[in-house]
Design a protein around this motif. Sequence first.
Motif, short mmCIF file in Angstrom:
data_model
loop_
_atom_site.label_atom_id
_atom_site.label_comp_id
_atom_site.label_asym_id
_atom_site.label_seq_id
_atom_site.Cartn_x
_atom_site.Cartn_y
_atom_site.Cartn_z
N GLU A 67 -31.71 0.03 -27.96
CA GLU A 67 -31.94 -1.31 -27.02
C GLU A 67 -30.75 -1.25 -26.20
O GLU A 67 -30.85 -1.55 -24.90
CB GLU A 67 -31.71 -2.50 -28.06
CG GLU A 67 -31.78 -3.70 -27.23
CD GLU A 67 -31.31 -4.83 -27.98
OE1 GLU A 67 -32.32 -5.91 -28.11
OE2 GLU A 67 -30.26 -4.95 -28.50
N THR A 80 -37.01 -5.45 -25.82
CA THR A 80 -37.26 -5.92 -27.37
C THR A 80 -37.17 -4.96 -28.42
O THR A 80 -38.19 -3.98 -28.62
CB THR A 80 -38.74 -6.68 -27.26
OG1 THR A 80 -38.52 -7.53 -26.08
CG2 THR A 80 -38.93 -7.63 -28.60
N SER A 81 -36.57 -5.15 -29.25
CA SER A 81 -36.58 -4.27 -30.46
C SER A 81 -37.57 -4.82 -31.69
O SER A 81 -37.99 -6.12 -31.48
CB SER A 81 -35.20 -4.58 -31.51
OG SER A 81 -34.05 -3.90 -30.77
N CYS A 107 -38.75 0.14 -29.67
CA CYS A 107 -38.21 -0.90 -28.61
C CYS A 107 -39.31 -0.85 -27.56
O CYS A 107 -39.74 0.26 -27.01
CB CYS A 107 -37.00 -0.30 -28.07
SG CYS A 107 -35.59 -0.79 -28.86
N ASN A 189 -42.36 -8.19 -33.11
CA ASN A 189 -41.11 -8.41 -32.57
C ASN A 189 -40.31 -8.41 -33.64
O ASN A 189 -40.67 -8.97 -34.95
CB ASN A 189 -40.93 -9.42 -31.67
CG ASN A 189 -41.58 -9.43 -30.40
OD1 ASN A 189 -41.94 -8.41 -29.98
ND2 ASN A 189 -41.44 -10.45 -29.57
N ASP A 192 -35.00 -12.42 -34.67
CA ASP A 192 -34.12 -12.75 -33.79
C ASP A 192 -32.67 -12.24 -33.75
O ASP A 192 -32.32 -11.80 -32.77
CB ASP A 192 -34.22 -14.52 -33.59
CG ASP A 192 -35.41 -14.87 -33.18
OD1 ASP A 192 -36.32 -14.35 -32.63
OD2 ASP A 192 -35.38 -16.37 -33.31
N GLN A 195 -32.32 -8.92 -31.82
CA GLN A 195 -32.36 -8.95 -30.48
C GLN A 195 -30.94 -8.77 -29.87
O GLN A 195 -29.96 -9.79 -30.30
CB GLN A 195 -33.36 -9.90 -29.79
CG GLN A 195 -34.62 -10.06 -30.47
CD GLN A 195 -35.40 -8.68 -30.70
OE1 GLN A 195 -35.21 -7.81 -29.67
NE2 GLN A 195 -36.36 -8.45 -31.60
#
Length: 229
Positions: A67, A80-81, A107, A189, A192, A195
């Motif tokens: 990322e 986006t990971s 990613c 995804n 959070d 990211q």
Amino acid sequence: MRRNMIKWSGVYLILLFILPFWACAQSHPDISKSNTFKEMEKAAAKAETGKKQDTATFAAGCFWCVEEQFKQLQGVISVTSGYTGGTVPYPTYKLVCTGTTGHAEACNIIYDPSKISYDELLAAFFIAHNPTTLNRQGNDEGTQYRSAIYYHNETQHKLADYYIKRLDQEKAYSDPIVTEVAPYGKFYNAEDYHQNYYENNASVPYCQFVVKPKRDKFREVFKGKLKQE
């Protein structure tokens, strides 16, 4: 004497702590001088495609590293990971780390094809990690750390196969490339906190001794193509 012993004991403990990270950070070879890499890097973006956005999906070891590397490039809109390539729906990081879900840390890279070509992104992919180590990047080991290109269309498929073949023929690496090339499937995804991981956790040891050296090497190779010079 005691002070020196304490001092060296402290240094020894620090070295024991950082050496595994250092090995991971230094594990991949530099192919930036190979003819195939130069071909990838010089492939011009095509403004006439009409697309304002396109997606590339790569797995290249720890997604924190990947990322941060791809975020550096001009033309990359977002990174986006997440997890892809597996069989378990809605996987969590804890579950993926067991290596039982079939998913790879990957990613999704949203990019502007008028500013950066897929060929250039492939060049970045091959610089970002070592594609000759099966299910491993440095000390990160397991199928979740495999090298993989998940193509979104036949053009991406053909380019991935073409450059892998060229790199192997040129013997750009001392060992054959083991990168998986597979169609893009369901992408989940990551949580959070994964990211923008480096941006939010730059001071933690893994970021200092693994992510930062990889990012710095990446920036050195791609001078002139960075968002911030």
